[in-house]
Design a protein around this motif. Structure first.
Motif, PDB file in Angstrom:
ATOM      1  N   GLN A   1       0.829  -1.200   0.000  1.00 16.62           N
ATOM      2  CA  GLN A   1       0.000   0.000   0.000  1.00 16.62           C
ATOM      3  C   GLN A   1       0.868   1.257   0.000  1.00 16.62           C
ATOM      4  N   GLN A   2       0.320   2.324  -0.522  1.00 20.82           N
ATOM      5  CA  GLN A   2       1.080   3.552  -0.680  1.00 20.82           C
ATOM      6  C   GLN A   2       1.596   4.100   0.645  1.00 20.82           C
ATOM      7  N   ALA A   3       0.825   3.915   1.706  1.00 20.32           N
ATOM      8  CA  ALA A   3       1.249   4.429   3.015  1.00 20.32           C
ATOM      9  C   ALA A   3       2.607   3.868   3.411  1.00 20.32           C
ATOM     10  N   TYR A   4       2.826   2.576   3.143  1.00 16.86           N
ATOM     11  CA  TYR A   4       4.123   1.991   3.480  1.00 16.86           C
ATOM     12  C   TYR A   4       5.142   2.195   2.367  1.00 16.86           C
ATOM     13  N   ARG A   5       4.691   2.157   1.126  1.00 17.26           N
ATOM     14  CA  ARG A   5       5.627   2.371   0.013  1.00 17.26           C
ATOM     15  C   ARG A   5       6.265   3.755   0.075  1.00 17.26           C
ATOM     16  N   SER A   6       5.560   4.713   0.657  1.00 15.87           N
ATOM     17  CA  SER A   6       6.141   6.050   0.795  1.00 15.87           C
ATOM     18  C   SER A   6       7.273   6.051   1.821  1.00 15.87           C
ATOM     19  N   ILE A   7       7.281   5.050   2.694  1.00 15.29           N
ATOM     20  CA  ILE A   7       8.357   4.900   3.674  1.00 15.29           C
ATOM     21  C   ILE A   7       9.484   4.052   3.086  1.00 15.29           C
ATOM     22  N   ASN A   8       9.120   2.893   2.560  1.00 13.02           N
ATOM     23  CA  ASN A   8      10.090   1.990   1.928  1.00 13.02           C
ATOM     24  C   ASN A   8       9.593   1.634   0.534  1.00 13.02           C
ATOM     25  N   PRO A   9      10.136   2.252  -0.498  1.00 11.57           N
ATOM     26  CA  PRO A   9       9.657   2.000  -1.864  1.00 11.57           C
ATOM     27  C   PRO A   9       9.756   0.546  -2.296  1.00 11.57           C
ATOM     28  N   ALA A  10      10.659  -0.233  -1.656  1.00  7.57           N
ATOM     29  CA  ALA A  10      10.787  -1.643  -2.013  1.00  7.57           C
ATOM     30  C   ALA A  10       9.610  -2.465  -1.517  1.00  7.57           C
ATOM     31  N   GLY A  11       8.865  -1.942  -0.547  1.00  8.37           N
ATOM     32  CA  GLY A  11       7.701  -2.660  -0.048  1.00  8.37           C
ATOM     33  C   GLY A  11       8.049  -3.948   0.682  1.00  8.37           C
ATOM     34  N   LEU A  12       9.138  -3.929   1.437  1.00 13.33           N
ATOM     35  CA  LEU A  12       9.580  -5.104   2.170  1.00 13.33           C
ATOM     36  C   LEU A  12       9.859  -4.732   3.626  1.00 13.33           C
ATOM     37  N   VAL A  13       9.959  -5.748   4.475  1.00 15.21           N
ATOM     38  CA  VAL A  13      10.468  -5.572   5.828  1.00 15.21           C
ATOM     39  C   VAL A  13      11.664  -6.504   5.992  1.00 15.21           C
ATOM     40  N   PRO A  14      12.580  -6.126   6.879  1.00 10.40           N
ATOM     41  CA  PRO A  14      12.576  -4.982   7.781  1.00 10.40           C
ATOM     42  C   PRO A  14      12.979  -3.697   7.070  1.00 10.40           C
ATOM     43  N   PHE A  15      12.679  -2.599   7.743  1.00 16.86           N
ATOM     44  CA  PHE A  15      13.137  -1.289   7.287  1.00 16.86           C
ATOM     45  C   PHE A  15      13.524  -0.497   8.514  1.00 16.86           C
ATOM     46  N   TRP A  16      14.683   0.142   8.452  1.00 19.12           N
ATOM     47  CA  TRP A  16      15.263   0.848   9.596  1.00 19.12           C
ATOM     48  C   TRP A  16      15.268   2.341   9.303  1.00 19.12           C
ATOM     49  N   ASN A  17      14.691   3.096  10.208  1.00 18.43           N
ATOM     50  CA  ASN A  17      14.624   4.549  10.071  1.00 18.43           C
ATOM     51  C   ASN A  17      15.269   5.149  11.311  1.00 18.43           C
ATOM     52  N   ASP A  18      16.435   5.778  11.111  1.00 21.79           N
ATOM     53  CA  ASP A  18      17.187   6.336  12.231  1.00 21.79           C
ATOM     54  C   ASP A  18      17.674   7.720  11.836  1.00 21.79           C
ATOM     55  N   GLY A  19      16.880   8.734  12.163  1.00 19.97           N
ATOM     56  CA  GLY A  19      17.212  10.098  11.761  1.00 19.97           C
ATOM     57  C   GLY A  19      17.191  10.223  10.251  1.00 19.97           C
ATOM     58  N   ASP A  20      18.321  10.624   9.679  1.00 24.40           N
ATOM     59  CA  ASP A  20      18.365  10.772   8.231  1.00 24.40           C
ATOM     60  C   ASP A  20      18.853   9.502   7.532  1.00 24.40           C
ATOM     61  N   LEU A  21      19.014   8.423   8.292  1.00 25.08           N
ATOM     62  CA  LEU A  21      19.410   7.139   7.706  1.00 25.08           C
ATOM     63  C   LEU A  21      18.196   6.247   7.535  1.00 25.08           C
ATOM     64  N   HIS A  22      18.001   5.767   6.318  1.00 23.61           N
ATOM     65  CA  HIS A  22      16.893   4.858   6.004  1.00 23.61           C
ATOM     66  C   HIS A  22      17.499   3.635   5.331  1.00 23.61           C
ATOM     67  N   LEU A  23      17.324   2.470   5.953  1.00 20.77           N
ATOM     68  CA  LEU A  23      17.984   1.264   5.468  1.00 20.77           C
ATOM     69  C   LEU A  23      16.996   0.130   5.283  1.00 20.77           C
ATOM     70  N   ALA A  24      17.027  -0.475   4.097  1.00  9.76           N
ATOM     71  CA  ALA A  24      16.370  -1.753   3.868  1.00  9.76           C
ATOM     72  C   ALA A  24      17.438  -2.843   3.942  1.00  9.76           C
ATOM     73  N   GLN A  25      17.003  -4.092   3.906  1.00 12.85           N
ATOM     74  CA  GLN A  25      17.870  -5.269   3.900  1.00 12.85           C
ATOM     75  C   GLN A  25      18.462  -5.548   5.288  1.00 12.85           C
ATOM     76  N   SER A  26      18.134  -6.722   5.802  1.00  9.29           N
ATOM     77  CA  SER A  26      18.520  -7.064   7.170  1.00  9.29           C
ATOM     78  C   SER A  26      20.028  -7.064   7.375  1.00  9.29           C
ATOM     79  N   LEU A  27      20.797  -7.588   6.435  1.00  6.01           N
ATOM     80  CA  LEU A  27      22.247  -7.635   6.628  1.00  6.01           C
ATOM     81  C   LEU A  27      22.843  -6.239   6.719  1.00  6.01           C
ATOM     82  N   ALA A  28      22.348  -5.329   5.900  1.00  6.51           N
ATOM     83  CA  ALA A  28      22.842  -3.946   5.961  1.00  6.51           C
ATOM     84  C   ALA A  28      22.522  -3.319   7.309  1.00  6.51           C
ATOM     85  N   ILE A  29      21.317  -3.555   7.816  1.00  8.19           N
ATOM     86  CA  ILE A  29      20.920  -3.006   9.114  1.00  8.19           C
ATOM     87  C   ILE A  29      21.781  -3.597  10.225  1.00  8.19           C
ATOM     88  N   ILE A  30      21.963  -4.906  10.203  1.00  3.27           N
ATOM     89  CA  ILE A  30      22.728  -5.576  11.257  1.00  3.27           C
ATOM     90  C   ILE A  30      24.185  -5.116  11.263  1.00  3.27           C
TER      91      ILE A  30
END
Length: 215
Positions: free
Chosen positions: A46-75
């Motif tokens: 849905q657009q509400a989540y796609r506006s947060i993460n365009p890939a439309g997947l979880v997990p997604f990490w939002n930390d200030g100005d850092l926005h990260l998809a992909q679990s390995l990148a976050i970890i």
């Protein structure tokens, strides 16, 4: 637990990728705000989540100005910004092997059994029993490779007494294997890791059944 400022983790209780990040947070003694995206209801499309993460997947990490998809990148980001305890073993060779096992899970097993792949199989007319066999096949193929590697390494975790990135990826995939009825008997070291992890609070609190959105 130490707060990671105003960090937000978007996830779903049964997402093995989000499960990995929850484990990493626990091992680091970190906490974040958790927001839930119901994958079975299609909220990720849905657009509400796609506006947060365009890939439309979880997990997604939002930390200030850092926005990260992909679990390995976050970890790995968490490991670099909060280095104690480390999530990779000592030495370049051991770190490479830990990443190898993590990538077998994250690149070879998980993508072909992901919900969007299984939904596509439904669209193509593949029945339940065949989809289950599909998932079992890829889990068994990946687990055989991981088990072969683990037999060369000390237990109870992948690299001895302390869990690493490899264990963070293996344990959620064991959860998924059980969901799909995979026979775990051939994978002694994998089962050893899962049993050792069950005794640690970081793994226990990350379990899908203990999440607020569990059904």
């Amino acid at each position: 637990m130490t707060e990671t400022n105003d960090a937000v983790l978007y996830g779903y209780f049964r997402s093995t990728a989000a499960y990995r990040v929850r484990i990493a947070l626990g091992l680091k003694g970190l906490s974040a705000q958790h927001r839930f995206v119901h994958l079975r209801k299609g909220e990720q499309t849905q657009q509400a989540y796609r506006s947060i993460n365009p890939a439309g997947l979880v997990p997604f990490w939002n930390d200030g100005d850092l926005h990260l998809a992909q679990s390995l990148a976050i970890i790995e980001y968490l490991d670099e910004t909060h280095p104690d305890p480390p999530l990779l073993p000592h030495g370049a060779q051991a770190r490479a092997i830990a990443r190898e096992m993590a990538q077998v899970v994250c690149c070879d097993i998980h993508p072909v059994g992901n919900l969007r792949v299984l939904n596509r199989l439904i669209e193509l007319g593949i029945d339940d029993a065949t989809r289950t066999k599909w998932s079992q096949h890829w889990i068994e193929t990946g687990f055989a490779a991981i088990e072969s590697r683990l037999k060369q390494l000390p237990g109870p975790f992948a690299f001895g007494a302390q869990p690493t990135l490899a264990d963070i990826c293996i344990v959620p995939q064991v959860f998924n294997a059980r969901r799909f009825g995979v026979d775990l008997a051939p994978y002694q070291r994998i089962r050893e890791i899962d049993a050792a992890a069950a005794r640690l609070e970081a793994f226990a609190t990350a379990e899908p059944g203990r999440q607020p959105d569990a059904e």
